[in-house]
Design a protein around this motif. Structure first.
Motif, PDB file in Angstrom:
ATOM      1  N   GLU A   9       1.117  -1.110   0.030  1.00 19.35           N
ATOM      2  CA  GLU A   9      -0.264  -0.418   0.022  1.00 19.35           C
ATOM      3  C   GLU A   9       0.877   1.272   0.821  1.00 19.35           C
ATOM      4  O   GLU A   9       0.273   2.457  -0.669  1.00 19.35           O
ATOM      5  N   VAL A  10       1.904   1.610   0.265  1.00 19.96           N
ATOM      6  CA  VAL A  10       2.844   2.692   0.144  1.00 19.96           C
ATOM      7  C   VAL A  10       4.363   2.796  -0.645  1.00 19.96           C
ATOM      8  O   VAL A  10       4.387   4.194  -0.823  1.00 19.96           O
ATOM      9  N   ALA A  11       4.273   1.241  -1.293  1.00 13.58           N
ATOM     10  CA  ALA A  11       5.693   1.212  -2.046  1.00 13.58           C
ATOM     11  C   ALA A  11       5.037   1.547  -3.392  1.00 13.58           C
ATOM     12  O   ALA A  11       4.316   1.619  -3.375  1.00 13.58           O
ATOM     13  N   ASP A  12       6.496   2.284  -4.264  1.00 17.09           N
ATOM     14  CA  ASP A  12       6.121   2.820  -5.693  1.00 17.09           C
ATOM     15  C   ASP A  12       6.691   2.167  -6.099  1.00 17.09           C
ATOM     16  O   ASP A  12       6.418   1.165  -7.973  1.00 17.09           O
ATOM     17  N   VAL A  13       7.529   1.245  -5.963  1.00 14.73           N
ATOM     18  CA  VAL A  13       8.332  -0.492  -6.556  1.00 14.73           C
ATOM     19  C   VAL A  13       8.461  -1.042  -5.263  1.00 14.73           C
ATOM     20  O   VAL A  13       8.567  -1.422  -4.372  1.00 14.73           O
ATOM     21  N   VAL A  14       8.203  -2.564  -6.144  1.00 17.40           N
ATOM     22  CA  VAL A  14       7.656  -3.948  -5.086  1.00 17.40           C
ATOM     23  C   VAL A  14       8.665  -4.849  -5.876  1.00 17.40           C
ATOM     24  O   VAL A  14       8.612  -5.353  -7.055  1.00 17.40           O
ATOM     25  N   THR A  15       9.693  -4.943  -4.712  1.00 12.04           N
ATOM     26  CA  THR A  15      11.132  -6.245  -6.031  1.00 12.04           C
ATOM     27  C   THR A  15      10.949  -6.962  -4.607  1.00 12.04           C
ATOM     28  O   THR A  15      10.862  -7.287  -3.230  1.00 12.04           O
ATOM     29  N   LEU A  16      10.802  -8.096  -5.371  1.00 16.89           N
ATOM     30  CA  LEU A  16      10.475  -9.313  -3.985  1.00 16.89           C
ATOM     31  C   LEU A  16      11.673 -10.723  -4.393  1.00 16.89           C
ATOM     32  O   LEU A  16      11.809 -10.393  -5.022  1.00 16.89           O
ATOM     33  N   HIS A  17      12.052 -11.087  -2.822  1.00 14.42           N
ATOM     34  CA  HIS A  17      13.581 -11.896  -2.655  1.00 14.42           C
ATOM     35  C   HIS A  17      13.385 -12.726  -1.803  1.00 14.42           C
ATOM     36  O   HIS A  17      14.026 -12.931  -0.972  1.00 14.42           O
ATOM     37  N   VAL A  18      12.706 -13.364  -2.000  1.00 15.46           N
ATOM     38  CA  VAL A  18      12.189 -14.545  -1.058  1.00 15.46           C
ATOM     39  C   VAL A  18      12.967 -15.740  -1.676  1.00 15.46           C
ATOM     40  O   VAL A  18      13.329 -15.701  -2.788  1.00 15.46           O
ATOM     41  N   ASP A  19      12.722 -16.668  -0.162  1.00 15.39           N
ATOM     42  CA  ASP A  19      13.477 -17.846  -0.494  1.00 15.39           C
ATOM     43  C   ASP A  19      12.687 -19.190  -1.550  1.00 15.39           C
ATOM     44  O   ASP A  19      11.595 -18.884  -1.493  1.00 15.39           O
ATOM     45  N   GLY A  20      13.343 -20.155  -1.698  1.00 12.52           N
ATOM     46  CA  GLY A  20      12.065 -21.197  -2.689  1.00 12.52           C
ATOM     47  C   GLY A  20      12.283 -22.290  -1.444  1.00 12.52           C
ATOM     48  O   GLY A  20      11.236 -22.992  -1.667  1.00 12.52           O
ATOM     49  N   ARG A  21      11.594 -22.124  -0.548  1.00 15.35           N
ATOM     50  CA  ARG A  21      10.718 -22.826   0.168  1.00 15.35           C
ATOM     51  C   ARG A  21       9.533 -23.514  -0.094  1.00 15.35           C
ATOM     52  O   ARG A  21       8.564 -22.092  -1.250  1.00 15.35           O
ATOM     53  N   SER A  22       8.709 -24.547  -0.569  1.00 11.99           N
ATOM     54  CA  SER A  22       7.178 -24.664  -1.229  1.00 11.99           C
ATOM     55  C   SER A  22       6.183 -24.046  -0.457  1.00 11.99           C
ATOM     56  O   SER A  22       5.009 -23.633  -1.104  1.00 11.99           O
ATOM     57  N   SER A  23       6.291 -23.681   1.122  1.00  7.66           N
ATOM     58  CA  SER A  23       5.260 -22.614   0.906  1.00  7.66           C
ATOM     59  C   SER A  23       5.233 -21.071   0.608  1.00  7.66           C
ATOM     60  O   SER A  23       4.158 -20.706   0.599  1.00  7.66           O
ATOM     61  N   ASN A  24       6.034 -20.807  -0.094  1.00 11.03           N
ATOM     62  CA  ASN A  24       5.669 -19.597  -1.182  1.00 11.03           C
ATOM     63  C   ASN A  24       5.916 -19.704  -2.497  1.00 11.03           C
ATOM     64  O   ASN A  24       5.210 -18.791  -3.780  1.00 11.03           O
ATOM     65  N   SER A  25       4.753 -20.535  -3.400  1.00  9.77           N
ATOM     66  CA  SER A  25       4.287 -20.994  -4.088  1.00  9.77           C
ATOM     67  C   SER A  25       3.066 -20.353  -4.311  1.00  9.77           C
ATOM     68  O   SER A  25       2.113 -21.058  -3.129  1.00  9.77           O
ATOM     69  N   GLY A  26       2.775 -19.596  -5.694  1.00 16.17           N
ATOM     70  CA  GLY A  26       1.390 -18.199  -5.411  1.00 16.17           C
ATOM     71  C   GLY A  26       1.941 -17.611  -4.389  1.00 16.17           C
ATOM     72  O   GLY A  26       0.744 -16.750  -3.859  1.00 16.17           O
ATOM     73  N   PHE A  27       2.384 -17.120  -3.589  1.00 18.01           N
ATOM     74  CA  PHE A  27       2.653 -16.146  -2.870  1.00 18.01           C
ATOM     75  C   PHE A  27       1.786 -14.549  -3.106  1.00 18.01           C
ATOM     76  O   PHE A  27       1.225 -13.993  -2.391  1.00 18.01           O
ATOM     77  N   PHE A  28       2.024 -14.784  -4.486  1.00 20.25           N
ATOM     78  CA  PHE A  28       2.202 -13.092  -4.797  1.00 20.25           C
ATOM     79  C   PHE A  28       1.136 -13.720  -6.113  1.00 20.25           C
ATOM     80  O   PHE A  28       1.592 -13.424  -6.952  1.00 20.25           O
ATOM     81  N   GLY A  29      -0.552 -13.046  -6.052  1.00 16.32           N
ATOM     82  CA  GLY A  29      -1.030 -12.979  -6.971  1.00 16.32           C
ATOM     83  C   GLY A  29      -1.982 -12.068  -7.101  1.00 16.32           C
ATOM     84  O   GLY A  29      -1.941 -11.282  -6.848  1.00 16.32           O
ATOM     85  N   GLU A  30      -3.034 -12.276  -7.323  1.00 12.09           N
ATOM     86  CA  GLU A  30      -4.423 -11.557  -7.661  1.00 12.09           C
ATOM     87  C   GLU A  30      -4.120 -10.552  -6.766  1.00 12.09           C
ATOM     88  O   GLU A  30      -4.319  -9.205  -6.609  1.00 12.09           O
TER      89      GLU A  30
END
Length: 412
Positions: free
Chosen positions: A202-223
């Motif tokens: 809600e605050v950022a003009d630029v959003v960048t993802l640097h998360v790790d590869g654990r399976s729980s992060n699958s589909g982490f960022f969506g609609e």
């Protein structure tokens, strides 16, 4: 007649895949390995076939080392992931088979940070659109939609090695940094921690993802996450391909809600250079697509090649598990003039006593000994005055807690 000399033992074998830097091959060759290389990744069946008799395996991010691969590679001693992530390796199964895994958690950090910054600037200035028009012969000199990054708000999701260094460099460019991480990370410089992912969006003009590869992060960022981003904001993913819903990203770029995006990682990636690439993100205005090259600078690949190959060498020759991601960490000290026994076992009471009882029964004198544990595993290296007999090796292997036993030879 002169006595016939026994044939020399064949050199141990290593297999390096996916264009690993030549320094890795040189280091292992000089240490006595016969090194085979291949430019691309291998699928499961191909890998099983190629690992016959191989002790050391080097891969990058595309080759997957599964439980089936490990079950069919009895000679394999260690795997080097010549990259940051290790989610392409079944770490639990590797540990169960006594195979150490090493990676390069720091070597390409700067390269990824520089790519992220370059893409942030290019997208904020809409250089991709200007470049395409110029190549099409169109002169469109206009400031519309182009902005400086100074004063803009950068939202970093994942504040580990890469996210935190990006924070420092972006702040030096005049950006205000906000970050979110599930772990308790120390904020660097003037960066501000956010209590939730939604707060960052809600605050950022630029959003960048640097998360790790654990399976729980699958589909982490969506609609839902794209909908919460500020209108006209920029999105980057240089972490893992499976964490983002690319269909949702395409819809938000086409609607104009997201002004631009840069993606370096994809759910399905070609196995080797030159293969066809398919993605629903192709053809979008102000979208930068790169072929998983975040850490692919000559400087980073050289550092990674040396670093991981050195870890493989030290484990194979001396039993050192320093920075192993799946075995107990042990920075081994050498006792000159001795032979080393390395014993990986299930971490239950009494194993060390049982090992030492066997050595005492067989008349083996201990010159030095080190032990480390991690979770369900224990790892002990024992330096002895001379090579152990076959009976010692057999009795150690027969211990019910034993995972793997190795005799490493004379120490300098």
């Amino acid at each position: 007649m002169p006595a016939t000399r026994p044939a020399p033992a064949p050199a141990p074998r290593a297999l390096l895949l996916e264009n690993i830097h030549a320094d890795a091959r040189t280091l292992l060759s000089e240490a006595g390995w016969e090194v085979e290389t291949a430019p691309g990744a291998l699928d499961e069946a191909e890998l099983v076939e190629r690992l016959d008799g191989v002790q050391l395996l080097g891969i990058r991010s595309t080759t997957h080392v599964t439980e089936k691969v490990l079950e069919n590679a009895p000679a394999l001693r260690a795997i080097g992931a010549f990259c940051i992530g290790t989610n392409q390796i079944d770490l639990f199964s590797a540990a169960a088979h006594g195979v150490a895994v090493f990676n390069a958690p720091y070597s390409n950090t700067r390269s990824v940070v520089e790519l992220a910054l370059a893409e942030i600037i290019a997208l904020t200035r809409r250089l991709t659109v200007k470049d395409r028009l110029m190549h099409d012969g169109v002169w469109d000199k206009s400031a519309t939609g182009a902005h400086e990054v100074r004063g803009r708000r950068l939202g970093i999701v994942g504040y580990g090695n890469i996210g935190s260094q990006l924070s420092v460099v972006a702040e030096a460019l005049g950006m205000s940094v906000f970050f979110y991480d599930t772990a308790d990370r120390l904020a660097l410089g003037n960066a501000r921690r956010c209590g939730s992912l939604h707060e960052v969006l809600e605050v950022a003009d630029v959003v960048t993802l640097h998360v790790d590869g654990r399976s729980s992060n699958s589909g982490f960022f969506g609609e839902q996450e794209f909908a919460r981003m500020r209108p006209g904001s920029i999105f980057l993913n240089l972490s893992r391909g499976f964490v983002v819903d690319h269909g949702a990203l395409r819809r938000h770029v086409e609607s104009g809600h997201i002004a631009g995006a840069a993606v370096d990682v994809f759910p399905q990636e070609p196995k080797s250079r030159g293969e066809a690439f398919e993605s629903e993100l192709r053809g979008l205005d102000n979208v930068i697509l790169t072929p998983h090259v975040g850490g692919s600078t000559e400087e980073a690949q050289e550092d990674i090649g040396r670093f991981v190959a050195a870890k493989l060498r030290e484990y194979a020759l001396h039993g050192s598990t320093t920075l192993s991601v799946n075995l107990p960490p042990l920075a081994t000290e050498t006792t000159p003039g001795t032979v080393r026994l390395a014993h990986l076992h299930r971490n239950v009471p009494g194993v060390l006593a049982a090992i030492n009882r066997i050595l005492a029964d067989e008349g083996v004198n201990i010159e030095g000994q080190q032990l480390a544990t991690r979770g369900d595993l224990g790892y002990v290296v024992t330096d002895i005055a001379a090579a152990a007999s076959e009976d010692v090796g057999r009795r150690l292997r027969e211990l019910p807690e034993t995972v793997r036993v190795r005799q490493l030879g004379s120490l300098g």
